[in-house]
Design a protein around this motif. Structure first.
Motif, PDB file in Angstrom:
ATOM      1  N   PHE A 173       0.834  -1.252   0.050  1.00  0.00           N
ATOM      2  CA  PHE A 173      -0.162  -0.008  -0.140  1.00  0.00           C
ATOM      3  C   PHE A 173       0.834   1.227   0.024  1.00  0.00           C
ATOM      4  CE2 PHE A 173      -3.354  -2.976   1.630  1.00  0.00           C
ATOM      5  CZ  PHE A 173      -4.063  -2.697   0.734  1.00  0.00           C
ATOM      6  N   GLY A 219       2.068   1.285  -3.911  1.00  0.00           N
ATOM      7  CA  GLY A 219       1.078   0.990  -4.771  1.00  0.00           C
ATOM      8  C   GLY A 219       1.326  -0.294  -5.525  1.00  0.00           C
ATOM      9  N   TRP A 238      -9.870   6.858  -7.937  1.00  0.00           N
ATOM     10  CA  TRP A 238      -8.768   6.325  -7.890  1.00  0.00           C
ATOM     11  C   TRP A 238      -7.574   6.606  -9.006  1.00  0.00           C
ATOM     12  CZ3 TRP A 238      -7.965   3.552  -3.615  1.00  0.00           C
ATOM     13  CH2 TRP A 238      -9.120   2.955  -2.934  1.00  0.00           C
ATOM     14  N   ASP A 259      -4.947  -0.081  -8.962  1.00  0.00           N
ATOM     15  CA  ASP A 259      -4.829  -0.118  -7.317  1.00  0.00           C
ATOM     16  C   ASP A 259      -6.168  -0.702  -6.810  1.00  0.00           C
ATOM     17  OD1 ASP A 259      -5.463   1.241  -4.707  1.00  0.00           O
ATOM     18  OD2 ASP A 259      -3.469   1.798  -4.900  1.00  0.00           O
ATOM     19  N   ARG A 279      -6.309  -3.941  -4.690  1.00  0.00           N
ATOM     20  CA  ARG A 279      -6.830  -3.738  -3.472  1.00  0.00           C
ATOM     21  C   ARG A 279      -7.991  -4.536  -2.868  1.00  0.00           C
ATOM     22  NH1 ARG A 279      -6.407   1.313  -0.004  1.00  0.00           N
ATOM     23  NH2 ARG A 279      -4.743   1.832  -1.623  1.00  0.00           N
ATOM     24  N   ASP A 312      -5.010   2.379   4.284  1.00  0.00           N
ATOM     25  CA  ASP A 312      -3.893   3.519   4.150  1.00  0.00           C
ATOM     26  C   ASP A 312      -4.708   4.710   4.382  1.00  0.00           C
ATOM     27  OD1 ASP A 312      -5.543   3.570   2.031  1.00  0.00           O
ATOM     28  OD2 ASP A 312      -3.891   3.681   0.597  1.00  0.00           O
ATOM     29  N   GLN A 349      -4.680   6.849  -1.403  1.00  0.00           N
ATOM     30  CA  GLN A 349      -4.566   6.764  -2.796  1.00  0.00           C
ATOM     31  C   GLN A 349      -5.569   7.320  -3.569  1.00  0.00           C
ATOM     32  OE1 GLN A 349      -2.121   5.606  -5.191  1.00  0.00           O
ATOM     33  NE2 GLN A 349      -0.683   4.969  -3.398  1.00  0.00           N
ATOM     34  N   SER A 350      -6.784   7.194  -2.728  1.00  0.00           N
ATOM     35  CA  SER A 350      -8.060   7.717  -3.739  1.00  0.00           C
ATOM     36  C   SER A 350      -8.112   9.127  -3.515  1.00  0.00           C
ATOM     37  CB  SER A 350      -9.288   7.200  -3.085  1.00  0.00           C
ATOM     38  OG  SER A 350     -10.455   7.763  -3.625  1.00  0.00           O
TER      39      SER A 350
END
Length: 397
Positions: free
Chosen positions: A39, A42, A124, A129, A133, A282, A286-287
């Motif tokens: 995470f 990536g 995203w 990802d 995920r 996380d 990332q989003s």
């Protein structure tokens, strides 16, 4: 609660809730640092999962020097004109983390276009990802992944890397997902992956088949429907399933018809509880970490309905010309509904044919282990596909 003796690397990257979730579902403490690094960098940055198309690993990449690049399922041209203008306008706003509510506008636009609630949407950076995920979130050493063969391999690679069981089920003779065989392959999987249109075959699995799978699967099993190529197919979509069923995730990307592969934008549609689970590791970094230029480009592109249809028609014309030429030359190919198709060279290894086309400055796609003599070809522009046909004629001669 997580034992503070857990590896420092895992605690630095994973949230406490994320560590607890993984341990509860059967992962060992020694796995936490490894998954935490996943995470932190990536999904595709991990060499364990395989390098992305743009990473050569220090070796010369022949694709950028090829006159015709039809090997990576990229669009033959850049973002739609409204998207390019919106991205250019957003550059001046790049000093702000969130200028003019660009991200909320993106979510509202998806909700309006797809007819899903805003709280069912999560953006995203691309679709790789969230795909990986989802495997981490819903698979485990005791609950595996069921996927098709051949299909996009990232879900299977991620599950293998995690130590989760993987069942790969051959496609039907019509090149759709064999949902009954997939259901029979594992009595209690964590996730079933459906790619429709499928990569590499470009074929669409009927929504009725997917509905049957959802209705008959074990309770608690998630179904992920990857519709990366749906705009090229122009068929009914699975968006409604994201609100109809609590255990379905619908995945989209702007890397294909919208010509934004390098800009990295995608989104999922699913129950808010699933979004929370996927972000627990996380904290949603990332989003949330999306460039304003990319988000603005995506928002404007989604609204350009006429240009979406026109781009699809351009692809269909180039595809029809190419397949007609293959038919004339007696070259065997598999049916397709999207911007790619498969050529069966029959007695010749696909890797040898890829090298032959490369010598003609045409970069075609790769093969899959189940079909070692079959190559995936991306539909490019009309000029690119004519160059492909000319190269084919020279190779056959």
């Amino acid at each position: 609660m997580t034992d503070l003796s857990a590896p420092t690397a895992s605690r630095a990257t994973l949230t406490e809730d994320g560590c607890d979730d993984l341990l509860t579902r059967g992962y060992a403490r020694r796995d936490l640092a490894r998954i935490g690094a996943f995470f932190g960098v990536g999904a595709l940055a991990s060499a364990t999962l395989g390098r992305p198309a743009w990473a050569s690993g220090g070796k010369p990449d022949p694709a950028p020097t090829a006159k015709t690049r039809i090997g990576a399922n990229e669009c033959w041209t850049g973002p739609l004109a409204p998207g390019q203008k919106a991205a250019a306008d957003a550059i001046a706003l790049g000093n702000r983390y969130e200028p003019n509510a660009i991200r909320p506008s993106f979510v509202r636009t998806i909700a309006a276009v797809e007819n899903v609630p805003e709280d069912h949407i999560a953006p995203w950076p691309g679709s790789s990802d969230p795909l990986s995920r989802a495997v981490v979130t819903f698979c485990s050493p005791t609950r595996g992944l069921v996927t098709a063969d051949p299909t996009f391999e990232l879900a299977g690679r991620t599950a293998t890397w995690l130590g989760a069981p993987v069942k790969a089920v051959p496609l039907t003779p019509n090149l759709t997902h064999d949902v009954k065989a997939m259901l029979a392959a594992d009595p209690n999987p964590g996730l079933i992956y459906i790619c429709s249109p499928n990569n590499p075959t470009g074929t669409v699995t009927p929504l009725a088949d997917i509905e049957w799978l959802i209705a008959n699967k074990p309770a608690g099993t998630m179904v992920l429907i990857d519709e990366a190529y749906t705009h090229f197919a122009g068929v009914p979509v699975a968006s409604y399933m994201a609100t109809k069923y609590p255990d379905v995730i619908v995945l989209r990307t702007f890397s294909k018809l919208f010509g934004m592969a390098g800009l990295r934008l995608g989104f999922i549609m699913t129950n808010p509880a699933n979004i929370e689970k996927m972000m627990r590791y996380d904290g949603g970094m990332q989003s949330g970490a999306l460039p304003v230029t990319t988000v603005a480009c995506g928002t404007a592109s989604l609204k350009a309905t006429d240009q979406i249809i026109a781009r699809r028609k351009t692809m269909e014309q180039a595809r029809a010309m190419t397949l007609a030429h293959l038919t004339k030359r007696g070259v065997a190919f598999k049916r397709t509904d999207s911007n790619m198709f498969m050529i069966d060279w029959q007695t010749k290894p696909a890797k040898d044919m890829q090298a032959a086309f490369r010598a003609q400055s045409v970069e075609i796609g790769r093969s899959w282990p189940i079909w070692p003599t079959v190559s995936r070809i991306t539909i490019g522009s009309m000029a690119e596909m004519r160059h492909f046909c000319q190269a084919l004629d020279k190779i056959m001669a």
